[in-house]
Design an enzyme around this catalytic site. Structure first.
Site, PDB file in Angstrom:
ATOM      1  N   LYS A 111       0.852  -1.198   0.000  1.00 13.89           N
ATOM      2  CA  LYS A 111       0.000   0.000   0.000  1.00 13.89           C
ATOM      3  C   LYS A 111       0.883   1.241   0.000  1.00 13.89           C
ATOM      4  CE  LYS A 111      -3.918   2.058   2.545  1.00 13.89           C
ATOM      5  NZ  LYS A 111      -4.799   1.978   3.738  1.00 13.89           N
ATOM      6  N   SER A 127      -9.850   2.328   2.809  1.00 12.86           N
ATOM      7  CA  SER A 127      -8.918   3.007   1.924  1.00 12.86           C
ATOM      8  C   SER A 127      -7.938   2.075   1.213  1.00 12.86           C
ATOM      9  CB  SER A 127      -8.125   4.041   2.715  1.00 12.86           C
ATOM     10  OG  SER A 127      -7.304   3.397   3.683  1.00 12.86           O
ATOM     11  N   SER A 155     -10.200   0.141   7.171  1.00  8.13           N
ATOM     12  CA  SER A 155      -9.644   0.153   5.811  1.00  8.13           C
ATOM     13  C   SER A 155      -8.978  -1.124   5.338  1.00  8.13           C
ATOM     14  CB  SER A 155      -8.653   1.300   5.656  1.00  8.13           C
ATOM     15  OG  SER A 155      -9.352   2.498   5.463  1.00  8.13           O
TER      16      SER A 155
HETATM   17  N1  GLN Z   1     -13.335   4.893   6.161  1.00  3.10           N
HETATM   18  C1  GLN Z   1     -12.685   5.355   7.346  1.00  3.10           C
HETATM   19  C2  GLN Z   1     -12.229   6.762   7.184  1.00  3.10           C
HETATM   20  O1  GLN Z   1     -12.422   7.286   6.149  1.00  3.10           O
HETATM   21  C3  GLN Z   1     -11.549   4.443   7.710  1.00  3.10           C
HETATM   22  C4  GLN Z   1     -10.312   4.700   6.956  1.00  3.10           C
HETATM   23  C5  GLN Z   1      -9.184   3.853   7.390  1.00  3.10           C
HETATM   24  O2  GLN Z   1      -9.371   2.872   8.113  1.00  3.10           O
HETATM   25  N2  GLN Z   1      -8.001   4.258   6.987  1.00  3.10           N
HETATM   26  O3  GLN Z   1     -11.655   7.354   8.065  1.00  3.10           O
END
Ligand code: GLN
Length: 488
Positions: free
Chosen positions: A78, A158, A182
């Site tokens: 990532k 994400s 995410s």
């Molecule tokens: N969807 C959540 C956010 O936008 C989680 C994102 C994540 O876990 N990096 O903060």
């Protein structure tokens, strides 16, 4: 004939050990798949030369009988993990051209264990999002489509690039990070497994920070066993991360049994939301039956503060993000915009105005607001108190059970643009955020398909440091569900 990219990591390890194929062949097959699947936009940077070199080194180690546990396994990383000499952007324009001088601890550990890096995976900007629509490098497209529909679907976020690459058989596995879901939500959306370990298990050193008290790295792969293999390599104490846990790391794959005899699995009643999708509710019941068949006793539990988790998360995460992202000022990293005749402050604002996308700006504004002198107690302090109550809910639940089973997400993958309202998007995290706030290990495993043929995941939440228990329950579901979620 075996399609090399279809093998699991465990299968690749066995094949490499038997010399059925070489690491060079395995990597070449993945590089070809990567080229053919460029339309998914899963990678921001492809690193075929690095991969080929690492595969050659793996073949030599295999020939010498000195192969490390992940020798020759092709992985995607990532783009939140700093990779030495390879551009790292966190999906943001503000870091375009940033080439780290150092390797993140977690990616370094994978490489030290012999893994091959295929490239840097696309993601929501600074890991903020649930759909991969916020990446400055274009959205990632899910390899899945609903039956009788041609609409392109989100891979989740994400870690959407990680999810799409692993599901599409471009990478055998990938690193993800999880701040509020995410790893788990994208894994569920594309029919793969992913585990967020206990906060502190994986070092955050060299991982671009979003919300430091929540951020955790973890693996994403097509099977529970593959997640276990990667997790063992990724975990471990790191003096460079002050929140790193100095505890022994078990060999998670060797310890897998899928046997749940003597385990109590809790069903948190607050997760049974009004208007819950009937398919998700049915799948959840099915999952409980499977765990029961694997030996577990099912018990009802209550996590009374669940409904406050999302509002608390969407105060705490932006607050920490606004502070963490203050470092992107045009001086030290990536983009710099100098307006003619402007002073230093003008340079800061022009750089940040041009470098950050809309969602990141929204979070910085929310975070700055909740941390401002007049509102700090009303929002930030209050959210921290709620966080403590949520953690206590789980502690009390552990008096009655060893694991929890819930859905991973309230729906299957949605189409691009379907959740343009930020609040609708944030609601997607309803099942994943509470365990993030409590720092608990949690995993998503594919458990079935929606009526229109899209993957659905179930989430297992465990006690602190009980990744082994979480993985065993994951394996029990994987065995019982007994299907291969493969996009056409
Ligand atoms: N969807 C959540 C956010 O936008 C989680 C994102 C994540 O876990 N990096 O903060």
């Amino acid at each position: 004939m075996t399609v090399l990219t279809d093998l699991t990591i465990a299968g690749m390890k066995a094949g490499l050990a038997r010399r059925d194929f070489s690491a060079a062949e395995l990597t070449a097959a993945h590089l070809t798949a990567m080229e053919q699947a460029r339309g998914l936009n899963a990678f921001i940077v492809e690193t075929p030369e690095i991969a080929t070199g690492q595969a050659a080194a793996a073949d030599m180690a295999l020939a010498r009988g000195e192969a490390r546990p992940l020798a020759g396994i092709p992985l995607g990383i990532k783009d939140l993990f700093c990779t030495q000499g390879v551009q790292t952007t966190a999906g943001s324009k503000i870091l375009q051209g940033f080439i780290p001088q150092y390797e993140s601890t977690v990616s370094g550990k994978l490489l030290a264990d012999g893994a091959v890096m295929l490239g840097k995976l696309n993601m929501d900007e600074f890991a903020m999002g649930s759909s991969n629509e916020t990446s400055a490098y274009g959205k990632v497209i899910s390899p899945w489509k609903a039956e009788n529909s041609n609409r392109e679907l989100v891979p989740g976020g994400s870690s959407g690039g990680s999810a799409a690459a692993v599901a599409a058989r471009i990478a055998a596995g990938a690193t993800g990070t999880d701040t509020g879901g995410s790893i788990r939500q994208p894994a569920a959306f594309v029919g793969i497994s992913g585990i967020k370990p206990t906060y502190g298990r994986c070092s955050r050193w060299g991982v671009v920070a979003f919300a430091s008290s929540l951020d955790q790295a973890g693996p994403m792969a097509r099977t529970v066993e593959d997640c276990a293999l990667l997790l063992t390599s990724m975990c471990g104490y790191d003096a460079k991360d002050s929140t790193s846990l100095n505890v022994p790391v078990p060999d998670f794959a060797a310890g897998l049994t899928g046997d749940l005899r003597g385990k109590r699995v809790g069903v948190p009643k607050e997760y049974r939301l009004d208007g819950m999708d009937a398919t998700i509710a049915k799948l959840w019941d099915q999952g409980l039956e499977w765990l029961n068949a694997a030996g577990a006793t099912i018990v009802d539990v209550s996590l009374p503060h669940t409904k406050y988790a999302l509002p608390a998360y969407y105060i705490i995460a932006p607050a920490e993000a606004s502070s963490n992202l203050a470092r992107y000022d045009g001086v030290r990293y990536g983009l710099r915009v100098t307006p003619p005749g402007g002073n230093l402050a003008d340079m800061y604002s022009a750089t940040r105005a041009a470098g950050f996308g809309a969602e990141v700006k929204r979070r910085i504004m929310i975070g700055t607001y909740v941390l401002s002198a007049g509102y700090y107690d009303a929002y930030y302090t209050q959210a921290q108190r709620v966080r403590a109550l949520i953690a206590r809910d789980f502690e009390q639940a552990w008096e009655h059970c060893d694991l929890l089973l819930t859905p991973t997400a309230p729906s299957a993958a949605f189409a691009f643009g379907d959740k343009a309202d930020p609040l609708a998007m944030y609601l997607n995290d309803v099942f994943t955020v509470p365990s993030s706030l409590a720092g608990l290990p949690a995993m998503s495993v594919p458990a079935g398909l929606s009526p229109d043929g899209l993957p659905l995941g179930l989430q297992i939440i465990g006690k602190p440091l009980d990744e082994a228990g979480v993985l065993d329950a994951g394996l029990a579901i994987e065995r019982a569900a007994n299907f291969t979620a493969k996009p056409l």
